[in-house]
Scaffold this motif. Structure first.
Motif, PDB file in Angstrom:
ATOM      1  N   UNK A 299       0.806  -1.221   0.000  1.00  0.00           N
ATOM      2  CA  UNK A 299       0.000   0.000   0.000  1.00  0.00           C
ATOM      3  C   UNK A 299       0.836   1.268   0.000  1.00  0.00           C
ATOM      4  N   UNK A 300       2.120   1.163   0.359  1.00  0.00           N
ATOM      5  CA  UNK A 300       2.982   2.329   0.445  1.00  0.00           C
ATOM      6  C   UNK A 300       2.740   3.176   1.672  1.00  0.00           C
ATOM      7  N   UNK A 301       1.843   2.728   2.553  1.00  0.00           N
ATOM      8  CA  UNK A 301       1.489   3.477   3.758  1.00  0.00           C
ATOM      9  C   UNK A 301       2.598   3.392   4.813  1.00  0.00           C
ATOM     10  N   UNK A 302       2.851   4.498   5.476  1.00  0.00           N
ATOM     11  CA  UNK A 302       3.765   4.511   6.611  1.00  0.00           C
ATOM     12  C   UNK A 302       3.022   3.986   7.831  1.00  0.00           C
ATOM     13  N   UNK A 303       3.554   2.941   8.445  1.00  0.00           N
ATOM     14  CA  UNK A 303       2.857   2.290   9.548  1.00  0.00           C
ATOM     15  C   UNK A 303       3.756   2.147  10.773  1.00  0.00           C
ATOM     16  N   UNK A 304       3.132   2.232  11.935  1.00  0.00           N
ATOM     17  CA  UNK A 304       3.850   2.014  13.188  1.00  0.00           C
ATOM     18  C   UNK A 304       3.716   0.540  13.549  1.00  0.00           C
ATOM     19  N   UNK A 305       4.749  -0.221  13.266  1.00  0.00           N
ATOM     20  CA  UNK A 305       4.766  -1.652  13.575  1.00  0.00           C
ATOM     21  C   UNK A 305       6.130  -2.011  14.153  1.00  0.00           C
ATOM     22  N   UNK A 306       6.125  -3.025  14.990  1.00  0.00           N
ATOM     23  CA  UNK A 306       7.375  -3.439  15.620  1.00  0.00           C
ATOM     24  C   UNK A 306       7.858  -4.793  15.126  1.00  0.00           C
ATOM     25  N   UNK A 307       7.109  -5.400  14.171  1.00  0.00           N
ATOM     26  CA  UNK A 307       7.480  -6.707  13.624  1.00  0.00           C
ATOM     27  C   UNK A 307       7.909  -6.562  12.167  1.00  0.00           C
ATOM     28  N   UNK A 308       8.800  -7.429  11.710  1.00  0.00           N
ATOM     29  CA  UNK A 308       9.146  -7.493  10.299  1.00  0.00           C
ATOM     30  C   UNK A 308       8.168  -8.424   9.596  1.00  0.00           C
ATOM     31  N   UNK A 309       8.029  -8.320   8.259  1.00  0.00           N
ATOM     32  CA  UNK A 309       7.167  -9.266   7.542  1.00  0.00           C
ATOM     33  C   UNK A 309       7.574 -10.717   7.784  1.00  0.00           C
ATOM     34  N   UNK A 310       8.872 -10.968   7.904  1.00  0.00           N
ATOM     35  CA  UNK A 310       9.343 -12.336   8.151  1.00  0.00           C
ATOM     36  C   UNK A 310       8.858 -12.840   9.507  1.00  0.00           C
ATOM     37  N   UNK A 311       8.842 -11.967  10.482  1.00  0.00           N
ATOM     38  CA  UNK A 311       8.331 -12.346  11.807  1.00  0.00           C
ATOM     39  C   UNK A 311       6.830 -12.598  11.759  1.00  0.00           C
TER      40      UNK A 311
END
Length: 261
Positions: A32-44
């Motif tokens: 989506x190109x959205x800036x998101x506040x996340x603490x996990x990687x896609x691999x996680x």
């Protein structure tokens, strides 16, 4: 007095730590190109989803035993993935039918594991409606909604804990903590409704791009509305928007994405 000041200082420090942790963990969504506040990687997320999938399935009676039914759902799901920009995401999609014949539900866990109950599948009348359900759940995955929810929960829990310490009343222990927790829960529910609207709208996009009739998404909403019965909780107290409100937003998305094709 000194004790009271100490409580407030500790509470402020906890709140600042929670806010700093949340706002410094920012990633750009690859789809989506959205800036998101996340603490996990896609691999996680993928790892978490694969590890949690068996336990999630078990809560709904395990997998539906008919392999032909399983493969038909996988086929529709993979068609959506392979026909859209979802295929460029870092997630590993798989689709499962759950044996539960009473609970009308579908959900996704992080990383691409998507489930639909036999009860909901039985209510769907055609492949387009199934594509509507799966497209919605695919968006939960590529939208990284679970990862966002986890980060937001950490933030709200941190702020609630800070507020509880700063405002604690020795004459009524636990009262302020309960109020803070209630407010934090309502904040989380609002985020959930936003995620549902995004999943409806992008689900329509995936349907159009993969050759399905997006109007079937409205049919799905009517099915869910009927399954909910007359005693559905109010929209404010539910993680899902009211079906009638969702239908209006879905129609807007249909007009937008069919017109752009």
């Amino acid at each position: 007095m000194r004790s009271r000041v100490t409580q407030i200082v500790i509470g402020l420090v906890m709140a600042l730590v929670a806010l700093f942790t949340y706002f410094t963990n920012t990633q750009e969504n690859p789809v989506t190109g959205e800036k998101q506040h996340v603490s996990m990687t896609p691999e996680q997320e993928v790892r978490l989803g694969i590890e949690s999938a068996p336990q999630m399935a078990q809560q709904f009676g395990g997998l539906y035993p008919d392999e032909k039914v399983q493969q038909s759902v996988k086929r529709v799901g993979q068609k959506i993935v392979n026909s859209t920009s979802v295929k460029n995401s870092p997630y590993q999609f798989d689709f499962h039918v759950l044996a539960d014949e009473r609970t009308v539900n579908a959900f996704a866990v992080p990383g691409g594991q998507i489930f639909i109950t036999a009860a909901l599948l039985d209510k769907l009348k055609n492949e387009d409606q199934l594509a509507g359900v799966l497209g919605h759940e695919i968006t939960h995955v590529v939208g990284r909604h679970s990862a966002e929810q986890m980060a937001k929960q950490q933030l709200t829990q941190g702020l609630a804990g800070a507020a509880a310490i700063a405002t604690s009343d020795p004459d009524a222990p636990g009262r302020n903590a309960a109020i803070a927790a209630y407010v934090a829960n309502l904040i989380g529910l609002k985020y959930g409704r936003d995620d549902e609207i995004e999943s409806d709208q992008l689900g329509v996009r995936w349907m159009v791009e993969s050759g399905y009739k997006p109007e079937a998404m409205i049919d799905v909403m009517e099915i869910l509305k009927a399954a909910g019965g007359p005693n559905r909780p109010s929209e404010f107290m539910s993680s899902h928007p009211d079906p009638d409100n969702r239908i209006a937003r879905i129609q807007e998305a249909i007009d937008k994405y069919k017109g752009a094709k």
